[in-house]
Design a protein around this motif. Structure first.
Motif, PDB file in Angstrom:
ATOM      1  N   ARG A 166      46.134  34.499  36.515  1.00 63.60           N
ATOM      2  CA  ARG A 166      46.742  33.110  36.396  1.00 63.60           C
ATOM      3  C   ARG A 166      45.625  32.126  36.009  1.00 63.60           C
ATOM      4  O   ARG A 166      44.562  32.025  36.575  1.00 63.60           O
ATOM      5  N   ASP A 167      45.782  31.064  35.216  1.00 60.06           N
ATOM      6  CA  ASP A 167      45.102  29.980  34.914  1.00 60.06           C
ATOM      7  C   ASP A 167      43.621  30.383  34.440  1.00 60.06           C
ATOM      8  O   ASP A 167      42.840  29.867  34.758  1.00 60.06           O
ATOM      9  N   PHE A 168      43.564  31.538  33.592  1.00 58.22           N
ATOM     10  CA  PHE A 168      42.244  31.970  33.448  1.00 58.22           C
ATOM     11  C   PHE A 168      41.794  31.068  32.397  1.00 58.22           C
ATOM     12  O   PHE A 168      42.390  31.015  31.223  1.00 58.22           O
ATOM     13  N   ARG A 169      40.478  30.675  32.439  1.00 59.61           N
ATOM     14  CA  ARG A 169      39.845  29.918  31.465  1.00 59.61           C
ATOM     15  C   ARG A 169      38.708  30.444  30.819  1.00 59.61           C
ATOM     16  O   ARG A 169      38.071  29.809  30.084  1.00 59.61           O
TER      17      ARG A 169
END
Length: 233
Positions: A166-169
């Protein structure tokens, strides 16, 4: 019947590993111990046990694409100078569950499922009264992967697990240790498809340590980029 009539007939029907389920189970455990994998583990299609010519996709990519590119980029004169990944160490710290043997076993089983190789329990090397840790108390589990299993894990990590974060940047490009090794952390081990979220009682954090033969961080980063590691710009 006399002993003479019994000669040449071999063992009676139903005796030995084939006829006795208990003997068969013992034989399976012995074979699993030799292969360093838990008894009952199903061998994946394409694994070397079925196909001796099988080569993991990431290993093939290293031989055909990454190694020639690194030789050109860094001007290596000998193919043996090209950096390679030696091993991958996976670790789950479960210190908060040290007093609960069931949770340690759960963490060990989950890591075994993720790695495809039996994980071992890690124990405290010294006592820490603040955290109620005694010497020898089980505080986690780890496994070391090499060769084909190492490449297969990295393939699943990059192509399957990371897209589910999740919300990997991207990965931190500063997490090298100055000697060509890289470490990354996952907050939830359930990103791996081998873990059934509905049957998981505890979500563990997980460390992945990648050990390479690179002499500098720049060489190690170029090597991992070749495997499509998604570093942040």
């Amino acid at each position: 019947m006399s002993d003479k009539g019994q000669k040449g007939k071999g063992p009676a029907k139903g005796s030995g590993p084939r006829g006795d389920p208990r003997e068969a189970a013992k034989a399976e455990k012995k074979a699993a111990k030799r292969e360093n994998k838990p008894a009952g583990t199903q061998v994946a299609v394409g694994e070397t046990a079925h196909d001796p010519n099988y080569v993991p996709r990431f290993k093939q990519r290293y031989n055909d694409v990454i190694r020639p590119e690194l030789m050109k980029q860094f001007g290596y004169k000998n193919v043996m100078q090209v950096p390679r990944i030696e091993k991958v160490v996976l670790n789950i710290g479960a210190g908060e569950a040290a007093s609960d043997g069931k949770k340690i076993t759960q963490a060990q089983n989950d890591l075994t499922a993720i790695a495809g190789q039996k994980a071992v329990v890690t124990r405290a090397k010294k006592a820490i009264a603040t955290f109620k840790i005694r010497h020898g108390l089980p505080i986690g589990t780890k496994v070391t992967l090499r060769k084909d299993r190492m490449y297969e894990f990295l393939d699943r990590l990059i192509t399957t697990a990371m897209p589910r974060i999740r919300d990997f940047r991207g990965l931190n490009a500063r997490s090298f240790d100055g000697r060509g090794n890289y470490a990354l952390g996952l907050k939830e081990h359930i990103v791996f498809v081998e873990i059934d979220y509905d049957k998981t009682e505890t979500v563990w954090g997980m460390d992945v340590i990648i050990n390479t033969t690179a002499r500098t961080d720049d060489e190690a980063k170029a090597l991992l980029k070749g495997f499509q590691f998604p570093f942040m710009n």
